[in-house]
Each structure stands twice: as C-alpha cells, then as structure tokens.
Motif scaffolding. Structure first.
Motif, PDB file in Angstrom:
ATOM      1  N   THR A  64      17.339  -2.098   7.476  1.00  0.00           N
ATOM      2  CA  THR A  64      16.482  -1.009   7.945  1.00  0.00           C
ATOM      3  C   THR A  64      17.358   0.149   8.397  1.00  0.00           C
ATOM      4  O   THR A  64      18.294  -0.040   9.182  1.00  0.00           O
ATOM      5  CB  THR A  64      15.592  -1.461   9.111  1.00  0.00           C
TER       6      THR A  64
ATOM      7  N   LEU B 108      17.316   3.704  10.350  1.00  0.00           N
ATOM      8  CA  LEU B 108      16.554   4.556  11.254  1.00  0.00           C
ATOM      9  C   LEU B 108      17.264   5.897  11.348  1.00  0.00           C
ATOM     10  O   LEU B 108      18.383   5.981  11.869  1.00  0.00           O
ATOM     11  CB  LEU B 108      16.447   3.909  12.634  1.00  0.00           C
TER      12      LEU B 108
ATOM     13  N   ARG C 198      13.443   4.825   7.519  1.00  0.00           N
ATOM     14  CA  ARG C 198      12.478   5.493   8.373  1.00  0.00           C
ATOM     15  C   ARG C 198      13.053   6.807   8.876  1.00  0.00           C
ATOM     16  O   ARG C 198      14.064   6.821   9.585  1.00  0.00           O
ATOM     17  CB  ARG C 198      12.113   4.611   9.566  1.00  0.00           C
TER      18      ARG C 198
ATOM     19  N   SER D 154      13.061   8.987  13.241  1.00  0.00           N
ATOM     20  CA  SER D 154      13.035   7.779  14.076  1.00  0.00           C
ATOM     21  C   SER D 154      14.289   7.693  14.949  1.00  0.00           C
ATOM     22  O   SER D 154      15.148   6.827  14.753  1.00  0.00           O
ATOM     23  CB  SER D 154      12.924   6.533  13.192  1.00  0.00           C
TER      24      SER D 154
END
Length: 277
Positions: A2, A4, A191, A194
C-alpha cells in the motif's frame, strides 16, 4: 503493498508544466547516461530521452558543452581556451586519483578549497565552476572531491556510461503514472491525498500501525526540505547532532545522494506526535 501519498498526485519533486507550448519537467529532468529510465520509457510506450550534451572530446558538434568564459562561449569538450585546458588538466588528474576512493579516513575538501590551495587563476576557477554547474548542478564549494571521485568510480565500475546527458522532455510524470498503473495491476494499492499522521511500532512481533491500520512493515519517506525546516522534531525523536548537521547542510544538487543507517529506531523513544506533526 500500500502506497500512501500525501499529495493529490504521484511523483513528489517530479512534476511538469507547459512552457511555450511544450511540456517540460520540473525537478528531475535528465538521465545522466543510458540508465534504467530508457527501459522504463520503452515499457511505458514513451519515446526515449533525447541526447542534449556529451562531455567527450570527440562528441558531435551539436552535443558539445559550451561554457561562458567571461567574454565568449568556449568549447568545454576541447582545448580551445587556456582556462579550459587548465580546468580539464585538474579534472583528469582527479579522475585518475584512486586514493580518493580507497582512503576512507582521509578528510574531504571541496573543489573551491582545492582551487584556493593550488592558487588557480580566476579564469580556470570560472571554468571549473561552470563544469560543476553543468555536470553536477552544484557549486564548487558544495561538491567534495571524494564525493565526486567515488561517484565517478561507480560509473567506471560498469553501472552505466554517463558521458552523455539525455533530456526527458516532460516525460517523467507520464513515466511515473505508467509505473503506478503497473503497480496497481500487480495488486498494489495507491492512495492519493493520504498524509500519514501517526506511525506506531510497539514490538517486532506485532504489526506496525499507520493511522490505526496494521501493516507488516513500513517505509516512510520525508522530503529533505521538511527535515531541514524542522530540526526541533529531529532533536526530540533522538536523531544525533551529527546527522542533524548533515541534514542541515544537504543540498539538492545531483551529487547529494545520501544513504544513512541509524543505529537505533528513533521512534522507540516514546514520542507520540499528534496531527500537527
């Protein structure tokens, strides 16, 4: 995986804008030699970077580097000016000095300090300054001799030929967008907008919490400018005075590539930063 990203776009210091009807890169804009960026452009379906300057003496006329010597433009690749010949003599001498690579205990000094120690004339110093600006995007007082020599040693070891500079011509942002899409296609989550407010690491046998979400491991990247502007926080979390001083002196030029291994995890000192940090 992930990712960010605090901003509403990917790329960080890589950005682009339109200038005179052409897209230009802001921040990163060159490939020094035929590096991996060529393969990445091919995979993204983008045209390859264009050669803009070559520093070899037998480079084609259109790619030869030109320096302003105070009165006229001089050919930086050749020896058509006494100051350039003297500059190239110093440069070639440094390129052949392997002690700068092997002697890790010797103290470094800047090109500016070398010029003063040798009593180089104003014209030669000007040529050296122009070459540092063109090749390394820095000033003579910021580029260390050992720093320079070790960088060149890496290229000599076969990393890639850096004798020619290539312009990305506004392609860095679409290239990064392509890489992000490939990452998403492989299952990564990206994302935008963020910003991370809090990272908590209690012990190695428990997950890392990022704003309450659990992860096996976390890599945090912080812009150099942010580190330079908030020395109080660096001191608060236990970063050593030497490292804080190095961050304060770090520049943005091509030769400032810094890798630091910390002897401890600063976040383990018990500091809990709120949303304002």
């Amino acid at each position: 995986v992930t990712v960010l990203e605090a901003r509403d776009r990917i790329g960080g210091r890589c950005a682009q804008a339109e200038l005179g009807g052409h897209m230009v890169d802001l921040g990163a804009e060159f490939s020094h030699g035929r590096g991996r960026v060529f393969t990445a452009c091919e995979q993204a379906g983008l045209p390859p970077p264009r050669a803009v300057a070559a520093h070899e003496e037998d480079a084609p006329p259109g790619l030869r580097t030109r320096f302003w010597d105070g009165q006229t433009l001089s050919d930086g690749n050749g020896r058509d000016h006494p100051a350039l010949a003297a500059m190239r003599h110093v440069w070639d001498e440094l390129l052949c000095d392997d002690e700068m690579v092997e002697d890790g205990d010797a103290e470094d000094c800047s090109f500016d300090a070398l010029a003063k120690a040798r009593g180089l004339d104003t014209a030669t110093v000007g040529a050296l300054h122009a070459f540092c600006a063109a090749e390394y995007a820095t000033d003579m007082n910021l580029l260390g001799l050992k720093e320079f020599r070790r960088r060149e040693h890496l290229f000599e070891a076969g990393v890639h030929d850096c004798s020619t500079d290539y312009s990305m011509e506004g392609r860095y942002v679409p290239l990064l967008a392509s890489l992000a899409e490939r990452a998403r296609a492989s299952g990564a989550v990206v994302r935008l907008s963020s910003p991370v407010r809090r990272v908590e690491h209690v012990s190695d046998d428990r997950p890392v919490l990022v704003d309450g979400d659990a992860y096996d491991a976390v890599v945090v990247t912080v812009p150099v400018g942010a580190l330079k502007s908030d020395r109080a926080t660096l001191e608060l979390i236990g970063v050593s005075p030497g490292l804080r001083d190095a961050i304060a002196r770090a520049g943005y030029h091509a030769a400032s590539k810094v890798i630091v291994t910390l002897s401890h995890a600063p976040w383990e000192v018990g500091v809990r930063s709120g949303p304002e940090r």
